[in-house]
Design an enzyme around this catalytic site. Structure first.
Site, PDB file in Angstrom:
ATOM      1  N   GLU A   1      -6.882  -7.740  13.921  1.00 16.07           N
ATOM      2  CA  GLU A   1      -7.485  -7.914  12.600  1.00 16.07           C
ATOM      3  C   GLU A   1      -7.239  -9.334  12.105  1.00 16.07           C
ATOM      4  OE1 GLU A   1      -5.729  -4.895  10.139  1.00 16.07           O
ATOM      5  OE2 GLU A   1      -6.785  -3.248  11.126  1.00 16.07           O
TER       6      GLU A   1
ATOM      7  N   HIS B   1      -5.089  -9.640   8.745  1.00 18.65           N
ATOM      8  CA  HIS B   1      -3.845  -8.889   8.575  1.00 18.65           C
ATOM      9  C   HIS B   1      -2.632  -9.726   8.995  1.00 18.65           C
ATOM     10  CE1 HIS B   1      -1.632  -4.851   9.008  1.00 18.65           C
ATOM     11  NE2 HIS B   1      -0.797  -5.720   9.539  1.00 18.65           N
TER      12      HIS B   1
ATOM     13  N   ASP C   1      -3.544  -8.267   3.534  1.00 23.74           N
ATOM     14  CA  ASP C   1      -4.852  -8.572   4.110  1.00 23.74           C
ATOM     15  C   ASP C   1      -5.453  -9.673   3.243  1.00 23.74           C
ATOM     16  OD1 ASP C   1      -4.472  -6.467   5.867  1.00 23.74           O
ATOM     17  OD2 ASP C   1      -5.610  -5.046   4.653  1.00 23.74           O
TER      18      ASP C   1
ATOM     19  N   HIS D   1       1.829  -2.041   5.662  1.00 22.23           N
ATOM     20  CA  HIS D   1       1.602  -2.408   4.262  1.00 22.23           C
ATOM     21  C   HIS D   1       2.575  -1.682   3.329  1.00 22.23           C
ATOM     22  CE1 HIS D   1      -2.187  -4.794   4.276  1.00 22.23           C
ATOM     23  NE2 HIS D   1      -2.444  -4.130   5.394  1.00 22.23           N
TER      24      HIS D   1
ATOM     25  N   ARG E   1       0.855  -1.196   0.000  1.00 26.04           N
ATOM     26  CA  ARG E   1       0.000   0.000   0.000  1.00 26.04           C
ATOM     27  C   ARG E   1       0.887   1.241   0.000  1.00 26.04           C
ATOM     28  NH1 ARG E   1      -3.485   0.152   5.211  1.00 26.04           N
ATOM     29  NH2 ARG E   1      -4.244  -1.788   4.220  1.00 26.04           N
TER      30      ARG E   1
END
Length: 269
Positions: A240, A243, A158, A151, A106
């Protein structure tokens, strides 16, 4: 030539020069986007069988629009992370499942987009699905949004598990009625994933991987994902279930900003 006409001519010359500089700057920016280091790869080049549903390339996310930096529906990872994910996929395929990634590398510009959105308290268009029980003023304090993301270092992803044969997931239609991400599987937005108890990116404590309220098949599904990946060097983020980070990271202290695009990887091949 009159003084007026000379002044006009000078003004036109100045404006033309300014426009030329602006155009040159725009061209320079367009041709100098940062590139990925040579050890970043497209996941599909390592394992084309892993499903890719890159949510931030679509408007179906907590912001409600495509996120800055996502130029293609593409998973990019450091090569060791991608190869370890390939090993996990081989184990799951033998059990009748496939992995599906929602997000991989990301860019920092995407994280900046999240931060701008989180600070805009008026924009709560996707609240009913992604954070129905969380006051938007608490997104930073509660850890749902941060100014840096693992990320961006390239070894975090994810993901979820899909039972084979994988059924298609219908596209999200902007403006459609939203259902809480922790509603029963048959009520929340349809996803071909096995039932993990919540949808992806659900800002709620029910998303904590080992939340005691998640039991039965939902807990078994989470543990299948967790145990498979942790056996290959991945570390789960406890808050999460989706993740995971591959360790050791190639770039533990570097936050990259090249776009999610095959063009970012051209120099790598």
């Amino acid at each position: 030539m009159t003084r007026l006409s000379m002044a006009v001519r000078s003004l036109v010359t100045v404006l033309a020069a300014l426009l030329a500089v602006t155009a040159a700057s725009a061209t320079a920016r367009a041709t100098t986007e940062p590139k990925a280091p040579a050890d970043f790869v497209a996941l599909r080049s390592v394992d084309p069988t892993i499903i890719q549903e890159i949510r931030y390339f679509t408007p179906h996310n907590f912001v409600g629009e495509r996120i800055d930096g996502y130029q293609q529906r593409l998973c990019i990872l450091t090569r060791p992370a991608a190869e370890a994910l390939h090993q996990a996929q081989q184990r799951l395929l033998g059990q009748g499942y496939t992995l599906k990634v929602y997000d991989c590398y990301r860019p920092q510009r995407s994280v900046d987009h999240f931060v701008r959105w989180a600070k805009d308290l008026e924009d709560q268009a996707m609240k009913a699905e992604f954070y129905p029980n969380v006051d938007k003023t608490r997104l930073f304090e509660d850890g749902y949004i941060a100014e840096k993301s693992g990320h961006s270092r390239g070894s975090t992803m994810d993901l979820t598990i899909v039972k084979l044969p994988a059924l298609p997931t219908r596209p999200y239609v902007p403006g459609e009625p939203l259902v809480p991400c922790f509603a029963p599987q048959g009520e929340r937005f349809p996803d071909n994933s096995v039932d993990m108890g919540t949808g992806y990116d659900c800002f709620d404590t029910l998303s904590h991987t080992l939340d005691p309220r998640i039991q039965g098949q939902q807990r078994a599904n989470r543990l299948l994902l967790k145990d498979t990946l942790e056996g290959l060097g991945f570390v789960n983020l406890a808050e999460e279930w989706w993740h995971f980070t591959y360790k050791p990271e190639l770039y533990p202290d570097t936050y990259f900003d090249f776009p999610v695009s095959t063009k970012s990887l051209i120099q790598s091949h």
